[in-house]
Write a protein that holds these residues in place. Structure first.
Motif, mmCIF file in Angstrom:
data_model
loop_
_atom_site.group_PDB
_atom_site.id
_atom_site.type_symbol
_atom_site.label_atom_id
_atom_site.label_comp_id
_atom_site.label_asym_id
_atom_site.label_seq_id
_atom_site.Cartn_x
_atom_site.Cartn_y
_atom_site.Cartn_z
ATOM 1 N N ASP A 159 48.816 46.158 59.713
ATOM 2 C CA ASP A 159 49.302 45.594 58.366
ATOM 3 C C ASP A 159 48.750 46.788 57.224
ATOM 4 O OD1 ASP A 159 46.624 45.659 58.524
ATOM 5 O OD2 ASP A 159 46.240 43.485 58.278
ATOM 6 N N ALA A 160 48.880 46.573 55.881
ATOM 7 C CA ALA A 160 48.244 47.490 55.033
ATOM 8 C C ALA A 160 46.951 47.994 54.944
ATOM 9 C CB ALA A 160 48.695 47.088 53.562
ATOM 10 N N GLY A 161 45.962 46.821 55.463
ATOM 11 C CA GLY A 161 44.659 47.125 55.613
ATOM 12 C C GLY A 161 44.397 48.304 56.671
ATOM 13 N N ALA A 162 44.850 47.889 57.945
ATOM 14 C CA ALA A 162 44.702 49.162 58.989
ATOM 15 C C ALA A 162 45.270 50.161 58.693
ATOM 16 C CB ALA A 162 45.267 48.398 60.237
ATOM 17 N N ALA A 163 46.326 50.276 58.016
ATOM 18 C CA ALA A 163 46.851 51.558 57.519
ATOM 19 C C ALA A 163 45.960 52.420 56.830
ATOM 20 C CB ALA A 163 48.166 51.457 56.755
ATOM 21 N N GLU A 164 45.211 51.809 55.708
ATOM 22 C CA GLU A 164 44.338 52.071 54.853
ATOM 23 C C GLU A 164 43.087 52.758 55.663
ATOM 24 O OE1 GLU A 164 44.138 52.912 51.256
ATOM 25 O OE2 GLU A 164 46.175 52.703 51.869
ATOM 26 N N PHE A 165 42.831 52.091 56.538
ATOM 27 C CA PHE A 165 41.821 52.351 57.389
ATOM 28 C C PHE A 165 41.962 53.798 58.115
ATOM 29 C CE2 PHE A 165 39.671 52.296 61.717
ATOM 30 C CZ PHE A 165 38.482 52.560 61.388
ATOM 31 N N LEU A 166 43.153 53.871 58.517
ATOM 32 C CA LEU A 166 43.773 55.236 59.311
ATOM 33 C C LEU A 166 44.067 56.551 58.498
ATOM 34 C CD1 LEU A 166 45.851 53.371 62.208
ATOM 35 C CD2 LEU A 166 43.685 54.541 62.567
ATOM 36 N N ILE A 167 44.652 56.038 57.074
ATOM 37 C CA ILE A 167 44.635 57.124 56.479
ATOM 38 C C ILE A 167 43.929 58.435 56.433
ATOM 39 C CG2 ILE A 167 45.544 57.967 54.199
ATOM 40 C CD1 ILE A 167 47.662 56.352 54.259
ATOM 41 N N ALA A 400 50.711 37.880 62.211
ATOM 42 C CA ALA A 400 51.092 36.626 61.806
ATOM 43 C C ALA A 400 52.575 36.520 61.941
ATOM 44 C CB ALA A 400 50.739 36.130 60.352
ATOM 45 N N GLN A 401 53.423 37.036 62.900
ATOM 46 C CA GLN A 401 54.678 36.963 63.138
ATOM 47 C C GLN A 401 55.110 35.609 63.473
ATOM 48 O OE1 GLN A 401 52.430 38.910 65.026
ATOM 49 N NE2 GLN A 401 53.479 40.958 65.738
ATOM 50 N N GLY A 402 56.194 35.042 62.570
ATOM 51 C CA GLY A 402 56.823 33.843 62.702
ATOM 52 C C GLY A 402 55.716 32.729 62.059
ATOM 53 N N LEU A 403 54.648 33.079 61.687
ATOM 54 C CA LEU A 403 53.569 31.809 61.190
ATOM 55 C C LEU A 403 54.148 31.521 59.824
ATOM 56 C CD1 LEU A 403 50.260 32.791 62.579
ATOM 57 C CD2 LEU A 403 52.002 31.705 63.837
ATOM 58 N N GLY A 404 54.911 32.031 59.073
ATOM 59 C CA GLY A 404 55.451 31.689 57.728
ATOM 60 C C GLY A 404 54.059 31.989 57.156
ATOM 61 N N SER A 405 53.846 31.170 55.803
ATOM 62 C CA SER A 405 52.556 31.552 55.030
ATOM 63 C C SER A 405 51.486 30.527 55.115
ATOM 64 C CB SER A 405 53.188 31.200 53.526
ATOM 65 O OG SER A 405 53.891 29.841 53.543
ATOM 66 N N ASP A 406 51.628 29.650 56.434
ATOM 67 C CA ASP A 406 50.663 28.786 56.806
ATOM 68 C C ASP A 406 49.519 29.575 57.579
ATOM 69 O OD1 ASP A 406 49.043 26.540 57.661
ATOM 70 O OD2 ASP A 406 50.598 26.199 59.257
ATOM 71 N N HIS A 407 48.764 30.531 57.220
ATOM 72 C CA HIS A 407 47.876 31.134 58.125
ATOM 73 C C HIS A 407 46.833 31.945 57.027
ATOM 74 C CE1 HIS A 407 50.603 34.625 57.147
ATOM 75 N NE2 HIS A 407 49.516 35.076 57.243
ATOM 76 N N GLU A 408 45.691 32.142 57.395
ATOM 77 C CA GLU A 408 44.770 33.030 56.763
ATOM 78 C C GLU A 408 44.347 34.034 57.503
ATOM 79 O OE1 GLU A 408 42.047 30.109 55.155
ATOM 80 O OE2 GLU A 408 40.851 30.078 57.176
ATOM 81 N N LEU A 409 43.866 35.071 56.769
ATOM 82 C CA LEU A 409 43.566 36.359 57.517
ATOM 83 C C LEU A 409 42.138 36.496 57.041
ATOM 84 C CD1 LEU A 409 46.390 38.838 56.672
ATOM 85 C CD2 LEU A 409 45.950 37.626 58.634
ATOM 86 N N MET A 410 41.280 37.157 58.144
ATOM 87 C CA MET A 410 39.933 37.275 58.054
ATOM 88 C C MET A 410 39.634 38.991 58.353
ATOM 89 S SD MET A 410 37.390 34.414 58.951
ATOM 90 C CE MET A 410 37.503 33.795 60.249
ATOM 91 N N LEU A 411 38.845 39.639 57.655
ATOM 92 C CA LEU A 411 38.861 41.126 57.738
ATOM 93 C C LEU A 411 37.188 41.657 57.884
ATOM 94 C CD1 LEU A 411 41.051 42.716 55.364
ATOM 95 C CD2 LEU A 411 41.469 42.439 57.777
ATOM 96 N N ARG A 412 37.165 42.476 58.698
ATOM 97 C CA ARG A 412 35.723 43.111 58.591
ATOM 98 C C ARG A 412 36.173 44.625 58.935
ATOM 99 N NH1 ARG A 412 32.114 41.718 63.551
ATOM 100 N NH2 ARG A 412 31.968 43.747 64.412
ATOM 101 N N CYS A 413 35.730 45.392 57.974
ATOM 102 C CA CYS A 413 35.981 46.748 58.302
ATOM 103 C C CYS A 413 34.685 47.794 57.789
ATOM 104 C CB CYS A 413 37.036 47.143 57.164
ATOM 105 S SG CYS A 413 37.495 48.961 57.208
ATOM 106 N N THR A 414 34.575 48.754 58.802
ATOM 107 C CA THR A 414 33.569 49.683 58.547
ATOM 108 C C THR A 414 34.142 51.051 58.495
ATOM 109 O OG1 THR A 414 32.112 48.538 59.937
ATOM 110 C CG2 THR A 414 31.163 50.669 59.204
ATOM 111 N N LYS A 415 34.165 51.660 57.346
ATOM 112 C CA LYS A 415 34.943 52.964 57.249
ATOM 113 C C LYS A 415 34.666 54.047 58.242
ATOM 114 C CE LYS A 415 36.891 55.448 53.698
ATOM 115 N NZ LYS A 415 37.355 56.186 52.574
ATOM 116 N N GLY A 416 35.933 54.427 58.893
ATOM 117 C CA GLY A 416 35.567 55.722 59.875
ATOM 118 C C GLY A 416 35.071 55.037 61.232
#
Length: 473
Positions: A159-167, A400-416
């Motif tokens: 997703d966009a978050g992972a992309a930001e982490f990799l850029i 969240a393939q096929g889960l529609g809007s009925d889901h939530e995401l949890m994130l944890r990110c340590t740069k690099g």
């Protein structure tokens, strides 16, 4: 697998390629996660290991399923009792027959690509899957304009978050030396001397393994390491030859230096790409890494196959096509059974291997009149790969393939260092993306498989101070 199941039967492997792909260094990482290398080997190795296998090197011209016959391009015919079609997929080129457009999906096209890159100063890469991602990261000394139809890079996997982490890795000037990859490379005998024709798009090579760019010298002519410019939310509108471009009287752009930079380009390029956002860039060539289409061509004529929406041969839960005694596995097939809620088909090496192995078990069971259960590998989507030198694990409905809007995401990110994302639905874990050495793969795999209610843990599920792995052990 077939040779082991039927040691006294003749097993023919008909392949257009002079080498075969073998799975080596296989490691079962956890219940559903597996790691392996894909290696090219001469077919004689397979025949030595299994005396009942005969490798026939020829393309297939036609299948006559009502007669149980296969006709090959060298004019021979073979009668089969059971047949499994594993002809893979071919690159979906943005335009067919243009010498400046290269598709990458197999070892042959990777070699053609390397030859062209040696003279290149600027290339345009189109596509946003695994191959585009690795390619853009590996190329040095050459300007890369990367056109993607999504908002963020690597959309197939992230997703966009992972992309930001990799850029940041894309723009980093110095590169850590990657760990050496052990994989032997076989060249096809006699191909080197004859100045092998650049992989003609109609001749299918074998699909690339997960670290195909190792050992290829991906460096252009310029003396800098990394220059990537990403054009988001756009596709290729038209490709112009140099002559067509001159007649257009439009301006093309130089490689952007800053946000606002749109300078006209004075250089004349061999080919020009017009994007749907109105920009035109000149380049030496274009790499089309826009996915694959199942390679069903030689088999459809005169046979009444049920075909999926994605163009693959539909198979039931025993890998059986709609025709008697004909099975299919890997990229050529479309899974038409009711999948587990956390599995989906994706045309990847891991699934090709699992499907091939399972198809052989199904063929054996059918031949012996036995019943067989669905293989466990289809319980949970699980894939390990490497992007930008990070370990990447994707599990279940990781986007969240096929889960529609009925889901939530949890994130944890340590740069690099690491990026962890989980997809939750009604307090249960449905999918996860793990980038870096997180040590969470097995724990999360179990939590997705056993569908335990995790609502009591809330945000603490990803709290770095809690050893979650130990907790659920």
């Amino acid at each position: 697998k077939l040779a082991a199941e039927f040691p006294s039967e003749d097993i023919f492997l008909i392949t257009a390629s002079p080498v075969i792909k073998a799975v080596t260094n296989f490691k079962q990482v956890s219940k559903t996660l597996e790691e392996f290398d894909v290696e090219e080997q001469p077919s004689s190795l397979l025949e030595k290991r299994y005396p009942n296998i005969r490798v026939i090197q020829s393309g297939v011209k036609q299948l006559k399923s009502d007669e149980h016959k296969i006709y090959t391009e060298d004019g021979k015919e073979y009668i089969y009792e059971k047949l499994c079609l594993c002809a893979g997929a071919k690159p979906k080129l943005i335009v067919e027959g243009n010498p400046y457009v290269l598709g990458i999906r197999d070892t042959d096209s990777a070699q053609a690509f390397q030859k062209n890159l040696a003279q290149a100063e600027r290339i345009v890469v189109v596509g946003n899957g695994g191959i585009a991602l690795e390619l853009v990261y590996e190329i040095q000394g050459c300007e890369v304009i990367w056109a993607i139809k999504d908002k963020a890079i690597g959309n197939t996997f992230f997703d966009a978050g992972a992309a930001e982490f990799l850029i940041p890795k894309l723009t980093a000037e110095s590169r850590e030396t990657p760990i050496e990859c052990k994989r032997t490379k076989y060249t096809v005998e006699g191909s080197e001397e004859k100045g092998r024709p650049t992989a003609a798009s109609d001749k299918l090579g074998s699909a690339l393994g997960p670290d195909w760019h190792e050992g290829l010298h991906l460096k252009g002519t310029k003396e800098f390491s990394h220059k990537v410019h990403i054009e988001i939310l756009c596709e290729v509108k038209k490709i112009h030859s140099q002559q067509e471009f001159i007649q257009l009287h439009r301006t093309s752009l130089t490689f952007p230096k800053g946000e606002k930079n749109v300078e006209p380009d004075e250089v004349l390029w061999p080919v020009y790409v017009e994007l749907t956002n109105g920009k035109i860039y000149g380049c030496n060539f274009i790499v089309s890494a826009t996915g694959v289409v199942p390679n069903v061509e030689p088999f459809l004529d005169g046979n009444n196959f049920a075909v999926g929406e994605d163009g693959g041969l539909k198979v039931d839960k025993h890998m059986h096509t709609s025709l008697p005694d004909v099975y299919a596995a890997g990229d050529i097939c479309t899974a038409a059974w009711e999948p587990s809620p956390v599995w989906h088909q994706m045309r990847l090496w891991t699934q090709a291997r699992q499907m091939g192995w399972y198809a052989a078990k199904c063929m054996a069971a059918d031949a012996l009149g036995e019943s067989i259960d669905m293989d466990f590998s289809f319980e949970l989507f699980a894939h390990i790969t490497k992007f930008f030198n990070y370990k990447v694990v994707v599990l279940g409905k990781y986007n969240a393939q096929g889960l529609g809007s009925d889901h939530e995401l949890m994130l944890r990110c340590t740069k690099g260092h690491e990026y962890v994302k989980v997809v939750m639905q009604n307090g249960r874990m449905m999918g996860a993306v793990l980038i870096g050495e997180t040590d969470l793969d097995e724990t999360f795999e179990n939590l997705i498989l056993n569908q335990m209610d995790l609502s009591a843990y809330g945000e603490d599920l990803l709290n770095p101070d809690i050893d979650i792995e130990d907790y659920f052990d």
